[in-house]
Design a protein around this motif. Structure first.
Motif, short mmCIF file in Angstrom:
data_model
loop_
_atom_site.label_atom_id
_atom_site.label_comp_id
_atom_site.label_asym_id
_atom_site.label_seq_id
_atom_site.Cartn_x
_atom_site.Cartn_y
_atom_site.Cartn_z
N TYR A 1 42.98 38.14 54.11
CA TYR A 1 42.77 38.04 55.55
C TYR A 1 41.38 38.55 55.88
CZ TYR A 1 47.91 38.33 55.53
OH TYR A 1 49.25 38.15 55.27
N ARG A 2 40.81 38.00 56.95
CA ARG A 2 39.51 38.50 57.41
C ARG A 2 39.56 38.63 58.93
NH1 ARG A 2 34.88 35.90 58.97
NH2 ARG A 2 35.71 33.86 58.45
N ASN A 3 39.04 39.75 59.41
CA ASN A 3 39.02 39.98 60.86
C ASN A 3 37.72 39.50 61.48
OD1 ASN A 3 41.50 41.13 61.24
ND2 ASN A 3 40.76 43.23 61.52
N GLU A 4 37.77 39.23 62.77
CA GLU A 4 36.59 38.86 63.57
C GLU A 4 35.49 39.93 63.40
OE1 GLU A 4 35.59 36.30 65.59
OE2 GLU A 4 33.79 37.54 65.79
N GLU A 5 34.24 39.47 63.25
CA GLU A 5 33.14 40.40 63.01
C GLU A 5 32.49 40.91 64.30
OE1 GLU A 5 30.36 39.29 59.93
OE2 GLU A 5 28.72 40.28 60.99
N ASN A 6 32.43 40.03 65.30
CA ASN A 6 31.78 40.40 66.56
C ASN A 6 32.60 41.50 67.26
OD1 ASN A 6 31.74 39.98 69.64
ND2 ASN A 6 29.85 38.98 68.94
N ILE A 7 31.93 42.59 67.61
CA ILE A 7 32.66 43.75 68.16
C ILE A 7 33.39 43.40 69.46
CG2 ILE A 7 32.43 46.10 69.05
CD1 ILE A 7 30.04 46.52 67.26
N GLU A 8 32.69 42.75 70.38
CA GLU A 8 33.31 42.42 71.68
C GLU A 8 34.49 41.46 71.48
OE1 GLU A 8 30.03 42.36 71.15
OE2 GLU A 8 29.08 43.64 72.67
N LYS A 9 34.30 40.47 70.61
CA LYS A 9 35.40 39.51 70.36
C LYS A 9 36.59 40.21 69.71
CE LYS A 9 32.97 35.13 69.83
NZ LYS A 9 32.37 34.31 68.78
N TYR A 10 36.27 41.11 68.78
CA TYR A 10 37.35 41.86 68.11
C TYR A 10 38.19 42.62 69.14
CZ TYR A 10 39.69 45.65 65.65
OH TYR A 10 40.64 46.55 65.21
N ILE A 11 37.49 43.31 70.06
CA ILE A 11 38.20 44.10 71.08
C ILE A 11 39.09 43.18 71.91
CG2 ILE A 11 37.89 45.54 73.16
CD1 ILE A 11 35.21 46.53 71.87
N LYS A 12 38.52 42.05 72.31
CA LYS A 12 39.26 41.12 73.16
C LYS A 12 40.50 40.58 72.41
CE LYS A 12 38.48 37.40 76.31
NZ LYS A 12 37.78 36.14 76.47
N MET A 13 40.29 40.17 71.17
CA MET A 13 41.41 39.62 70.40
C MET A 13 42.52 40.65 70.23
SD MET A 13 39.55 37.35 67.46
CE MET A 13 41.00 36.58 66.74
N MET A 14 42.14 41.89 69.96
CA MET A 14 43.17 42.93 69.80
C MET A 14 43.91 43.13 71.10
SD MET A 14 43.53 43.91 66.74
CE MET A 14 44.87 45.00 67.18
N ASN A 15 43.19 43.11 72.21
CA ASN A 15 43.84 43.34 73.51
C ASN A 15 44.74 42.18 73.93
OD1 ASN A 15 42.74 45.85 73.73
ND2 ASN A 15 40.97 45.18 74.92
N VAL A 16 44.31 40.95 73.60
CA VAL A 16 45.09 39.79 74.04
C VAL A 16 46.20 39.43 73.05
CG1 VAL A 16 44.94 37.34 74.67
CG2 VAL A 16 43.14 38.92 75.39
N ASN A 17 45.83 39.37 71.76
CA ASN A 17 46.79 38.87 70.76
C ASN A 17 47.41 39.94 69.87
OD1 ASN A 17 45.63 36.44 71.58
ND2 ASN A 17 44.17 36.46 69.87
N ASN A 18 46.88 41.14 69.97
CA ASN A 18 47.32 42.23 69.09
C ASN A 18 46.98 41.99 67.61
OD1 ASN A 18 48.20 44.80 69.15
ND2 ASN A 18 50.37 44.30 68.95
N ASN A 19 46.11 41.03 67.35
CA ASN A 19 45.51 40.95 66.01
C ASN A 19 44.17 40.23 66.11
OD1 ASN A 19 45.35 38.28 64.55
ND2 ASN A 19 47.50 38.19 65.21
N ALA A 20 43.33 40.40 65.10
CA ALA A 20 41.98 39.86 65.19
C ALA A 20 41.63 39.04 63.95
CB ALA A 20 40.98 41.00 65.37
N ILE A 21 42.69 38.48 63.33
CA ILE A 21 42.50 37.72 62.09
C ILE A 21 41.85 36.37 62.39
CG2 ILE A 21 43.68 36.62 60.12
CD1 ILE A 21 45.84 38.84 60.46
N VAL A 22 40.76 36.05 61.70
CA VAL A 22 40.12 34.75 61.90
C VAL A 22 40.26 33.85 60.68
CG1 VAL A 22 38.46 35.39 63.69
CG2 VAL A 22 37.88 35.77 61.29
N GLU A 23 40.74 34.43 59.58
CA GLU A 23 40.91 33.62 58.38
C GLU A 23 42.03 34.19 57.53
OE1 GLU A 23 37.14 32.71 56.40
OE2 GLU A 23 38.28 32.48 54.55
#
Ligand code: SF4
Length: 373
Positions: free
Chosen positions: A271-293
């Protein structure tokens, strides 16, 4: 319950070093608190795993504000950890305060990894490091004073305009401080860095290959003479103070990554998480995970990776371990490669294992290319 390693990424740096291509960013201090909250959420989502090692890397974890640390601490202390947990935090001189170090110690951190790179202020400046030698000595002594008895120091060789004399001076001065562990990497010019740009423009003078080879050979000799055991291409430890967390990668055991740009290897998936800090924060807040691959490693992928990673270790790859994992004899898959490189002196083979020799490490890129099935 499965025992796994946990990596936690802190992507903040005070300033970007000129050679660095890690997913780390300067000028993002304004995101620290939101990032810590998002990260805490991700750590909270770890279920049914027993944690055997924690490694908080970056970036510069010690640059995270104390307020940020308070937030992630609440999640870290809830983890189900092994009684012999190895808990490392990476940090850079100039970002340590006594208060922060004492906080980390109380949280259970029992290993510190300090980035020094070189003992000459002129070289540190050329690398774009934020600290001086004096800052390093102060940080190291502070850590000892607070009771850290397992400290790693990161060094680099093959730096622009670095001489052999300077590198040996670096090794000797660091050894005098008696760290338990040393990581010594040669500088690699990575695409996208300031050094890469200068190199392309012909404005970066690097030591020639022969000098780099001598520097690497010196690393091995000097550290051996001073009681450090080389257990991986670039890693040396006294006694039993090897980095158990990094061994998890080299032995292809399971690990979970939390934070932006972190990777995980769990239940045969990567698994790989989103690299962009702002996008990571948003993904965690909206989806509760930040996996992009998410990819499933094939049997072949696993075999190749097991060989790549295993050949980094001084002990090499265990034949019986290969058999246990893949249900096939290592020599029936890699016999030709092993024969080729043992006959040329680049590899050694005994009843239990195969491993690279000093000359083999030098040409490891070529050997690794032949491991691809
Ligand atoms: S401190 Fe480390 S992570 Fe940050 S820019 Fe420098 S090398 Fe990269």
């Amino acid at each position: 319950m499965k025992k796994v390693a946990l990596y936690i990424h802190i992507p903040f740096c005070k300033q970007k070093c000129l050679y660095c291509d890690f997913p780390s960013f300067a000028g993002k201090e304004g995101c620290m608190i939101d990032y810590a909250s998002a990260l805490a959420k991700e750590i909270d989502s770890i279920k049914d795993k027993k944690i055997k090692t924690i490694f908080i890397g970056g970036g510069t974890p010690t640059y995270l504000s104390l307020e940020g640390w308070e937030i992630i601490k609440k999640s870290i202390i809830k983890l189900d950890v092994c009684s012999d947990l190895e808990f490392t935090v990476e940090g850079n001189p100039g970002t340590f305060t006594r208060e922060k170090l004492e906080f980390l110690k109380k949280m259970g951190v029992n290993r510190l990894s300090i980035g020094l790179q070189a003992w000459q202020d002129s070289l540190l400046k050329e690398l774009g490091r934020i600290h001086t030698i004096e800052d390093f000595i102060e940080s190291f002594e502070m850590a000892r004073d607070i009771g850290f008895n397992n400290i790693n120091v990161d060094l680099m060789f093959g730096l622009p305009s670095q001489t052999l004399k300077q590198y040996i001076e670096t090794l000797k001065n660091v050894i005098d401080l008696k760290p338990e562990h040393l990581s010594c990497y040669n500088l690699i010019i990575e695409e996208g860095t300031e050094f890469y740009k200068r190199f392309e423009e012909g404005n970066l003078k690097l030591p020639d290959e022969e000098l780099e080879r001598t520097m690497y050979a010196k690393t091995i000799d000097v550290l051996k003479d001073n009681g450090y055991i080389q257990y991986e291409i670039s890693n040396f430890a006294k006694g039993n103070k090897v980095c158990r967390h990094n061994l998890v990668y080299w032995e292809m055991d399971e690990y979970i990554g939390c934070g932006s740009a972190s990777h995980s290897y769990s239940d045969g998936f990567r698994y790989r998480n989103e690299e962009n800090i702002e996008k990571y924060i948003k993904m965690m807040n909206v989806n509760n995970n930040a996996i992009v691959e998410k990819t499933k490693n094939s049997y072949k992928d696993d075999m190749e990776e097991f060989m790549f990673m295993g050949l980094r270790k001084s002990a090499g790859i265990s034949k019986s371990e290969f058999m246990t994992r893949f249900g096939i004899d290592m020599t029936s898959v890699y016999g030709k490669v092993i024969d080729k490189y043992t006959s040329t002196g680049f590899m050694k083979e005994n009843r239990e294992s195969i491993f690279l020799t000093f000359d083999g490490i030098e040409v490891s890129n070529v050997i690794m290319a032949e491991i691809i099935l």
